[in-house]
Design a protein around this motif. Structure first.
Motif, short mmCIF file in Angstrom:
data_model
loop_
_atom_site.label_atom_id
_atom_site.label_comp_id
_atom_site.label_asym_id
_atom_site.label_seq_id
_atom_site.Cartn_x
_atom_site.Cartn_y
_atom_site.Cartn_z
N ASN A 42 0.84 -1.21 0.00
CA ASN A 42 0.00 0.00 0.00
C ASN A 42 0.87 1.25 0.00
OD1 ASN A 42 -3.01 -0.87 0.44
ND2 ASN A 42 -1.80 -2.16 1.81
N ARG A 43 1.77 1.29 -0.96
CA ARG A 43 2.51 2.53 -1.14
C ARG A 43 1.58 3.55 -1.80
NH1 ARG A 43 8.49 1.36 -3.34
NH2 ARG A 43 8.64 3.53 -2.70
N PRO A 44 1.68 4.85 -1.41
CA PRO A 44 2.78 5.48 -0.70
C PRO A 44 2.66 5.52 0.82
CG PRO A 44 1.30 7.16 -1.53
CD PRO A 44 0.72 5.85 -1.95
N LEU A 45 1.80 4.70 1.43
CA LEU A 45 1.72 4.72 2.89
C LEU A 45 3.08 4.36 3.50
CD1 LEU A 45 0.08 4.92 5.50
CD2 LEU A 45 -0.55 2.51 5.21
N TRP A 46 3.74 3.32 2.94
CA TRP A 46 5.07 2.95 3.42
C TRP A 46 6.03 4.12 3.30
CZ3 TRP A 46 9.72 2.47 0.62
CH2 TRP A 46 10.75 1.77 1.26
N ASP A 47 6.00 4.83 2.16
CA ASP A 47 6.90 5.97 1.94
C ASP A 47 6.64 7.07 2.95
OD1 ASP A 47 7.86 5.53 -1.29
OD2 ASP A 47 6.03 4.55 -0.63
N VAL A 48 5.37 7.40 3.16
CA VAL A 48 5.03 8.51 4.06
C VAL A 48 5.50 8.21 5.48
CG1 VAL A 48 3.11 9.75 5.12
CG2 VAL A 48 3.10 9.29 2.66
N LEU A 49 5.26 7.00 5.95
CA LEU A 49 5.63 6.67 7.32
C LEU A 49 7.14 6.65 7.51
CD1 LEU A 49 3.04 3.87 8.17
CD2 LEU A 49 3.02 6.26 8.89
N LEU A 50 7.87 6.08 6.54
CA LEU A 50 9.32 6.04 6.68
C LEU A 50 9.94 7.43 6.57
CD1 LEU A 50 9.15 2.90 6.52
CD2 LEU A 50 11.29 3.02 5.23
N ILE A 51 9.41 8.26 5.68
CA ILE A 51 9.94 9.62 5.55
C ILE A 51 9.62 10.42 6.80
CG2 ILE A 51 9.69 11.78 4.29
CD1 ILE A 51 9.35 10.12 1.74
N LEU A 52 8.42 10.23 7.36
CA LEU A 52 8.06 10.93 8.59
C LEU A 52 8.99 10.51 9.74
CD1 LEU A 52 6.14 12.80 10.13
CD2 LEU A 52 4.66 10.82 10.53
N GLY A 53 9.20 9.21 9.89
CA GLY A 53 10.11 8.75 10.94
C GLY A 53 11.52 9.23 10.72
N SER A 54 11.99 9.22 9.47
CA SER A 54 13.35 9.70 9.18
C SER A 54 13.47 11.19 9.45
CB SER A 54 13.70 9.39 7.72
OG SER A 54 13.67 8.01 7.46
N ALA A 55 12.41 11.95 9.13
CA ALA A 55 12.44 13.39 9.41
C ALA A 55 12.53 13.64 10.91
CB ALA A 55 11.19 14.06 8.83
N GLY A 56 11.81 12.83 11.71
CA GLY A 56 11.91 12.98 13.16
C GLY A 56 13.31 12.69 13.66
#
Length: 499
Positions: free
Chosen positions: A457-471
């Motif tokens: 279910n991309r881009p859900l995977w992308d959004v969550l990983l980018i959000l975590g990486s931004a944190g």
């Protein structure tokens, strides 16, 4: 000094030493989501091969082996094209490969610039190729899989992607391609993330130890920061109205970010440490499966190669590569037109190519691959699941072929081994034991978030990983600024009065 004070000081000085490094780690991880380390996958390799001509190709395989005086039992044999000409490529013991001209039977004893250019021109026929040089290893060829091909010839191709091709110094095959996009982004992606700055130089032998030590230090930083942040947080506000004790906005945001993303940061650092299998924690006593050995004899093989090509052609398969395989005491020829387009043929049987092995026969062969063990359960898997799945081509394992369906055999040996067998080839696709299944949780899930509901279910995977990486990036950058200020304050402190 009490324990709380020790935690604070450890976190402070570890942050001063590591925060910039951690920030680069998070940023490079996001790059790797979309531009991975250069690889040559099966589909790309097949596209760079011409179709083999049944009318003119080739010497019988046994005759080619005899002509080249191969004095040992080959582990694998395939017929492919090198520099536009058919060649047999023979895998030998001790990770060696030998190429034999398919027409003359002469072994390839030296690969120079001329053959490297011919191979590059055949691989990319619509663009001009220019020979660059020969290297043993560079930034894009650290993979152990390339060890049997070194030294490597580098050829620049003037195509739209400005591809850099690497040609084997042993066989003359193209073994890796690296586009300009992969090379440029690779410096701030995989090269930086995997600390390849320490590869290929005087500290190359200690690269794994460097990964372990920096990851451990990062884990200490994350753990002390998380504990310190929890200890400093209050359910009831401090006198200035905040549940964080810090009045300065940057320090307060660093505290809040640590509480929000600290556990994620710690899980990423620890799972990254586990990727290099530190202290062999994922090694087990599991026995390797005993794959049937290849048997090639001179008898009844006068036209085996041409016969196989004609049989495949009659079935509508324009074969670009053939491989000789053994299964259950019989010899087979696998014809490949593409990564997904294959057929099998009994080497000594009728001219009737077929798509896959009989599952019962494959199961019987697989059961013998782990002697003194019994198969407790067997199943045919037709869809990807938790342990068997594919990844995007740019990711670390994106070049690994995961065909479907596969036959899965679960053994009752002490290591609880699982064998995944491909009916289209009869080969072992994947081996998992109890230790590797634990690694699936501790590394693949925690580090790459390889969870099918997210991957599907991309881009859900992308959004969550980018959000975590931004944190994680913001925690690291704010910590770096605070650490720099702390060092500056120490340098600017006036000398104590002696009055």
């Amino acid at each position: 000094m009490n324990l709380r004070r020790a935690l604070f000081l450890t976190h402070r000085w570890a942050g001063i030493a590591l925060c910039v490094f951690m920030a680069l780690w998070f940023a490079s991880g996001v790059v790797m989501m979309y531009v991975g380390y250069p690889k040559l996958n099966l589909q790309e390799r097949m596209q760079g091969l011409p179709a083999l001509d049944p009318a003119t190709c080739c010497l019988p395989v046994a005759a080619a082996l005899a002509s080249a005086s191969v004095g040992e039992v080959p582990q694998a044999v395939r017929l492919t094209s090198i520099g536009g000409r058919p060649h047999y490529v023979v895998r030998l013991a001790r990770n060696r490969e030998l190429a034999i001209d398919g027409h003359s039977g002469e072994p390839v004893t030296a690969v120079g610039a001329e053959l490297a250019l011919r191979s590059a021109a055949a691989f990319a026929p619509h663009a001009q190729a220019r020979y660059r040089d020969s290297v043993d290893e560079d930034a894009w060829t650290h993979s152990k899989a390339l060890d049997r091909h070194r030294p490597l010839h580098r050829v620049d191709v003037a195509d739209e992607a400005r591809t850099l091709l690497y040609v084997s110094g042993q066989t003359g095959e193209v073994v890796r391609d690296a586009s300009a996009t992969e090379r440029h982004w690779g410096w701030v992606g995989a090269w930086l993330h995997w600390l390849y700055v320490f590869r290929g130089g005087v500290v190359d032998r200690w690269w794994t130890e460097i990964i372990i030590c920096t990851s451990l230090a990062g884990a200490v930083l994350g753990f002390t920061g998380l504990v310190s942040g929890v200890l400093r947080w209050r359910r009831h506000p401090y006198p200035h109205g905040s549940r964080s004790p810090y009045r300065a906005w940057l320090m307060r945001w660093h505290h809040w970010l640590g509480l929000g993303f600290g556990l994620l940061l710690l899980s990423w650092v620890v799972s990254g440490l586990l990727s290099v299998n530190p202290w062999k924690v994922f090694d087990s006593q599991a026995r390797r499966p005993q794959v049937p050995s290849l048997v090639l004899t001179a008898g009844n093989t006068a036209d085996e190669t041409q016969r196989s090509l004609r049989c495949f052609a009659s079935a509508g398969l324009r074969v670009r590569e053939m491989e000789w395989l053994s299964l259950g005491g019989e010899r087979y020829v696998l014809g490949r037109e593409g990564a997904e387009s294959t057929r099998l043929l009994r080497a000594d049987g009728d001219c009737l190519p077929f798509a896959a092995h009989d599952l019962d026969a494959l199961r019987a062969v697989g059961e013998r691959m782990l002697p003194n063990s019994q198969v407790g359960r067997s199943r045919v898997q037709t869809a990807y699941d938790w342990h068997y799945y594919d990844r995007a081509p740019s990711t670390m394992t994106g070049h690994v072929v995961r065909p479907l369906p596969v036959l899965v055999l679960e053994f009752d040996d002490p290591a609880e081994s699982w064998l995944y067998l491909d009916p289209r080839t009869g080969g072992v696709v994947q081996v998992l034991d109890s230790h590797l299944r634990v690694k699936r949780w501790l590394f693949a899930l925690l580090h790459s978030w390889d969870w099918k509901p997210l991957l599907d279910n991309r881009p859900l995977w992308d959004v969550l990983l980018i959000l975590g990486s931004a944190g994680g990036l913001l925690i690291s950058l704010s910590g770096a600024v605070l650490g720099w200020r702390r060092l500056g304050r120490g340098r600017a402190s006036p000398p104590k009065s002696t009055a």
